[in-house]
Motif scaffolding. Structure first.
Motif, PDB file in Angstrom:
ATOM      1  N   THR A 110       0.846  -1.194   0.000  1.00 18.83           N
ATOM      2  CA  THR A 110       0.000   0.000   0.000  1.00 18.83           C
ATOM      3  C   THR A 110       0.878   1.240   0.000  1.00 18.83           C
ATOM      4  N   GLU A 111       0.543   2.160  -0.872  1.00 18.87           N
ATOM      5  CA  GLU A 111       1.240   3.456  -0.921  1.00 18.87           C
ATOM      6  C   GLU A 111       0.220   4.518  -1.334  1.00 18.87           C
ATOM      7  N   VAL A 112       0.070   5.517  -0.500  1.00 19.44           N
ATOM      8  CA  VAL A 112      -0.938   6.560  -0.723  1.00 19.44           C
ATOM      9  C   VAL A 112      -0.238   7.911  -0.766  1.00 19.44           C
ATOM     10  N   ARG A 113      -0.658   8.736  -1.684  1.00 19.75           N
ATOM     11  CA  ARG A 113      -0.160  10.103  -1.761  1.00 19.75           C
ATOM     12  C   ARG A 113      -1.365  11.039  -1.870  1.00 19.75           C
ATOM     13  N   ALA A 114      -1.339  12.127  -1.118  1.00 24.00           N
ATOM     14  CA  ALA A 114      -2.450  13.084  -1.115  1.00 24.00           C
ATOM     15  C   ALA A 114      -1.891  14.492  -1.228  1.00 24.00           C
ATOM     16  N   GLU A 115      -2.662  15.363  -1.902  1.00 22.22           N
ATOM     17  CA  GLU A 115      -2.204  16.734  -2.127  1.00 22.22           C
ATOM     18  C   GLU A 115      -3.420  17.661  -2.205  1.00 22.22           C
ATOM     19  N   LEU A 116      -3.302  18.831  -1.576  1.00 22.02           N
ATOM     20  CA  LEU A 116      -4.353  19.836  -1.639  1.00 22.02           C
ATOM     21  C   LEU A 116      -4.142  20.722  -2.851  1.00 22.02           C
ATOM     22  N   VAL A 117      -5.227  20.988  -3.579  1.00 20.49           N
ATOM     23  CA  VAL A 117      -5.173  21.844  -4.764  1.00 20.49           C
ATOM     24  C   VAL A 117      -6.256  22.910  -4.638  1.00 20.49           C
ATOM     25  N   PRO A 118      -5.909  24.186  -4.391  1.00 16.82           N
ATOM     26  CA  PRO A 118      -4.574  24.677  -4.072  1.00 16.82           C
ATOM     27  C   PRO A 118      -4.296  24.512  -2.574  1.00 16.82           C
ATOM     28  N   PRO A 119      -3.038  24.606  -2.145  1.00 11.53           N
ATOM     29  CA  PRO A 119      -2.749  24.449  -0.711  1.00 11.53           C
ATOM     30  C   PRO A 119      -3.236  25.619   0.130  1.00 11.53           C
ATOM     31  N   THR A 120      -3.444  26.789  -0.479  1.00 12.14           N
ATOM     32  CA  THR A 120      -3.947  27.968   0.240  1.00 12.14           C
ATOM     33  C   THR A 120      -5.183  28.479  -0.475  1.00 12.14           C
ATOM     34  N   VAL A 121      -6.290  28.620   0.242  1.00 10.61           N
ATOM     35  CA  VAL A 121      -7.530  29.163  -0.319  1.00 10.61           C
ATOM     36  C   VAL A 121      -7.892  30.437   0.442  1.00 10.61           C
ATOM     37  N   GLY A 123     -11.036  33.520   1.196  1.00  8.72           N
ATOM     38  CA  GLY A 123     -12.461  33.788   1.159  1.00  8.72           C
ATOM     39  C   GLY A 123     -12.918  34.512   2.409  1.00  8.72           C
ATOM     40  N   ARG A 124     -14.106  35.116   2.313  1.00  9.51           N
ATOM     41  CA  ARG A 124     -14.683  35.810   3.465  1.00  9.51           C
ATOM     42  C   ARG A 124     -15.560  34.877   4.298  1.00  9.51           C
ATOM     43  N   PHE A 125     -16.351  34.032   3.616  1.00  7.35           N
ATOM     44  CA  PHE A 125     -17.297  33.182   4.331  1.00  7.35           C
ATOM     45  C   PHE A 125     -16.998  31.686   4.154  1.00  7.35           C
ATOM     46  N   ARG A 126     -16.203  31.321   3.123  1.00  3.26           N
ATOM     47  CA  ARG A 126     -15.907  29.902   2.901  1.00  3.26           C
ATOM     48  C   ARG A 126     -14.705  29.785   1.958  1.00  3.26           C
ATOM     49  N   GLY A 127     -14.096  28.610   1.980  1.00  8.42           N
ATOM     50  CA  GLY A 127     -13.035  28.258   1.037  1.00  8.42           C
ATOM     51  C   GLY A 127     -13.300  26.870   0.503  1.00  8.42           C
ATOM     52  N   ARG A 128     -12.925  26.639  -0.752  1.00  5.14           N
ATOM     53  CA  ARG A 128     -13.255  25.359  -1.397  1.00  5.14           C
ATOM     54  C   ARG A 128     -11.997  24.708  -1.996  1.00  5.14           C
ATOM     55  N   PRO A 129     -11.144  24.112  -1.165  1.00  7.21           N
ATOM     56  CA  PRO A 129     -10.010  23.361  -1.721  1.00  7.21           C
ATOM     57  C   PRO A 129     -10.456  21.969  -2.162  1.00  7.21           C
ATOM     58  N   ARG A 130      -9.633  21.338  -2.981  1.00  9.27           N
ATOM     59  CA  ARG A 130      -9.871  19.954  -3.391  1.00  9.27           C
ATOM     60  C   ARG A 130      -8.688  19.109  -2.943  1.00  9.27           C
ATOM     61  N   LEU A 131      -8.979  17.897  -2.480  1.00  8.91           N
ATOM     62  CA  LEU A 131      -7.944  16.967  -2.038  1.00  8.91           C
ATOM     63  C   LEU A 131      -7.827  15.856  -3.078  1.00  8.91           C
ATOM     64  N   LEU A 205      -2.856   9.793   7.277  1.00  9.76           N
ATOM     65  CA  LEU A 205      -1.944  10.568   6.426  1.00  9.76           C
ATOM     66  C   LEU A 205      -2.404  12.027   6.457  1.00  9.76           C
ATOM     67  N   PRO A 206      -1.654  12.925   7.119  1.00  8.20           N
ATOM     68  CA  PRO A 206      -2.090  14.322   7.211  1.00  8.20           C
ATOM     69  C   PRO A 206      -1.658  15.127   5.982  1.00  8.20           C
ATOM     70  N   VAL A 207      -2.553  16.003   5.520  1.00  4.31           N
ATOM     71  CA  VAL A 207      -2.251  16.941   4.425  1.00  4.31           C
ATOM     72  C   VAL A 207      -2.594  18.338   4.935  1.00  4.31           C
ATOM     73  N   GLU A 208      -1.596  19.187   5.031  1.00  5.75           N
ATOM     74  CA  GLU A 208      -1.777  20.497   5.639  1.00  5.75           C
ATOM     75  C   GLU A 208      -2.064  21.573   4.596  1.00  5.75           C
ATOM     76  N   GLY A 209      -2.952  22.485   4.967  1.00  5.09           N
ATOM     77  CA  GLY A 209      -3.304  23.614   4.112  1.00  5.09           C
ATOM     78  C   GLY A 209      -3.570  24.849   4.952  1.00  5.09           C
ATOM     79  N   THR A 210      -3.883  25.946   4.284  1.00  9.46           N
ATOM     80  CA  THR A 210      -4.140  27.216   4.969  1.00  9.46           C
ATOM     81  C   THR A 210      -5.380  27.858   4.366  1.00  9.46           C
ATOM     82  N   TYR A 211      -6.275  28.292   5.244  1.00 11.39           N
ATOM     83  CA  TYR A 211      -7.438  29.077   4.816  1.00 11.39           C
ATOM     84  C   TYR A 211      -7.196  30.524   5.224  1.00 11.39           C
ATOM     85  N   LEU A 212      -7.169  31.424   4.256  1.00 14.23           N
ATOM     86  CA  LEU A 212      -6.919  32.839   4.492  1.00 14.23           C
ATOM     87  C   LEU A 212      -8.267  33.554   4.507  1.00 14.23           C
TER      88      LEU A 212
END
Length: 476
Positions: A110-121, A123-131, A205-212
């Motif tokens: 087993t080998e898993v890779r995950a990535e946030l697209v984009p890593p930084t989103v 918004g004022r009321f919400r953000g919509r990243p994709r994993l 498996l943690p994937v870190e991102g930032t909501y601005l």
């Protein structure tokens, strides 16, 4: 039958990325000297080698060859039992071909890779990243997705929250981040968060991102409203405090002749809202001042010529850059290009192998502007992200862009709002050779690929729908 064979052992087990060996014994039971050729067949044949590939035996003698199985540590090496076989062809009697069969069990990994697209989103009321979750193992992956952050400042809407991914495929998880507290006034705040890919029996498996998170209204507007309210309250208090005294008499008094009535205090009028500012008129034509001067010459030459208009500078495109190079090197071959980067727009053009785009910032190239000189024009097309993909690949744009002349702008991809990012692109030129080096998200720079002029095509990138082009270098 003039040949006896035996596989020792008939069943073997191998780990992906490792190797296993099986011995094949055979005896020439015929009455003539014969030479035997060995060829692996079956699903594992690409990972099978036979040493030696030919064997010459006298009648009644026995020989041995060794089969080596080396499946790669990739999703192509499917876990579980895999039948294999070796075709043995006698030179003297090719019609008497023998195919001994065995079984090779490939262990699962087993080998898993995950990535946030984009890593930084943002918004004022919400953000919509994709994993993007990639299954790089050789067994089906079942996982759940959850989110968390320090201080529980965000809520998470994850769809789907559970995924099943076949080996070598990818899944995209849509996530909506909502702040629990709205910033009505003030500067933006950063909220680091983590999306966890959780599988049974293993650590997440943690994937870190930032909501601005942006403020709803800027701070200066809050100050303005405060001052405005304070002035309004002051005006109302002054209005109430200024109340003129009114005296009345029970009997009428005769007004002396020649006396004048004192004027009554006039009512204070309501404040008038200021009119909107008038639209600034366009400056007069360049020759209007000269005409005014001619008409007013009898008045001592009071009219002078007005200042000329300042022309708006043209954008610096790939064509303007390559034509500057061609002016100094008319006999040379050049290519200039610029990238339209997600969130940043068009970059300045670069030429002849210089990096365009960004590296390691998680920003996709949406479109390219290419211009060539000395190679009879260029043409190209882009593969872009396809959210409905069923094969893990992007989709090609329907039309090619072709510029048959040197020194002209060619545009590949799209800069429209909401357009999909570029997965890969192909291009060619009219003469000579062209080369490209591409940087794909989450990977190192690819090796340089070169092709001849059309109809040959140069492919820059991969077809993986979950990856996008970050940066490029082009030469001709």
């Amino acid at each position: 039958m003039s040949l006896w064979t035996s596989l020792e052992p008939a069943s073997a087990t191998v780990d992906p990325g490792g190797s296993a060996r099986v011995r094949l014994r055979l005896r020439n039971t015929g009455d003539v000297v014969d030479e035997y050729r060995f060829e692996p067949v079956g699903p594992v044949a690409p990972w099978t080698t036979v040493e030696p590939q030919t064997l010459r035996l006298y009648p009644g003698t026995t020989g041995t060859v060794e089969l080596t199985f080396a499946p790669p540590r990739t999703p192509d090496a499917a876990a579980g039992p895999n039948p294999y076989a070796v075709r043995i062809t006698p030179t003297e009697h090719p019609e008497a071909t023998t195919v001994p069969e065995g079984n090779l069990t490939i262990t699962p990994f087993t080998e898993v890779r995950a990535e946030l697209v984009p890593p930084t989103v943002k918004g004022r009321f919400r953000g919509r990243p994709r994993l993007a979750v990639d299954n790089l193992g050789n067994t089906k992956l079942t996982a759940s997705i959850s989110g968390n952050d320090n201080g529980d400042q965000l809520s998470y809407d994850i769809h789907p929250s559970n995924v099943q991914i076949e080996p070598g495929r990818a899944a995209f998880v849509k996530t909506t981040l909502k702040p629990r507290r709205i910033i009505w006034f003030g500067s933006k705040e950063q909220h680091p968060y983590t999306l966890n890919v959780v599988r049974s029996g293993t650590n997440p498996l943690p994937v870190e991102g930032t909501y601005l998170q942006r403020g709803f209204l800027p701070r200066w507007l809050a100050t303005f409203f405060g001052v405005f309210v304070a002035l309004g309250i002051t005006f109302v208090m002054l209005w109430i405090a200024y109340k003129p005294a009114v005296n009345s008499g029970a009997t009428e008094k005769t007004v002396e002749a020649g006396a004048t009535l004192a004027p009554s205090p006039s009512a204070t009028s309501a404040p008038v809202m200021p009119a909107p500012p008038a639209t600034t008129s366009a400056p007069p034509p360049a020759d209007s001042g000269a005409a005014a001067g001619a008409g007013g010459s009898g008045g001592g030459g009071g009219g002078g010529a007005s200042a000329p208009k300042t022309a708006k500078p043209k954008p610096d495109t790939a064509a303007t850059a390559v034509n500057r190079l061609a002016k100094n090197d008319p006999g040379g071959r050049h290519v200039c290009y610029r990238a339209y980067v997600q969130g940043d727009g068009w970059q300045k053009p670069v030429c002849d192998g210089t990096v365009a785009g960004t590296v390691g910032q998680g920003q996709a190239i949406m479109a390219l502007n290419v211009a060539v000189y000395g190679v009879q024009g260029s043409s190209g097309n882009a593969m872009v992200y396809n959210p409905q993909s069923t094969n893990g690949q992007g989709t090609w744009k329907p039309d090619w862009t072709a510029i048959v002349a040197d020194g002209k702008d060619n545009y590949i991809g799209s800069t429209k709002e909401g357009a999909p990012y570029m997965v890969t692109f192909v291009w060619n030129v009219g003469s000579g050779q062209l080369c490209s080096v591409v940087k794909i998200s989450g990977q190192n720079w690819d090796s340089q690929t070169c092709n001849n002029a059309r109809p040959d095509l140069n492919t820059a990138g991969h077809f993986d729908n979950s990856r996008f082009v970050e940066a490029i270098k082009l030469t001709v």
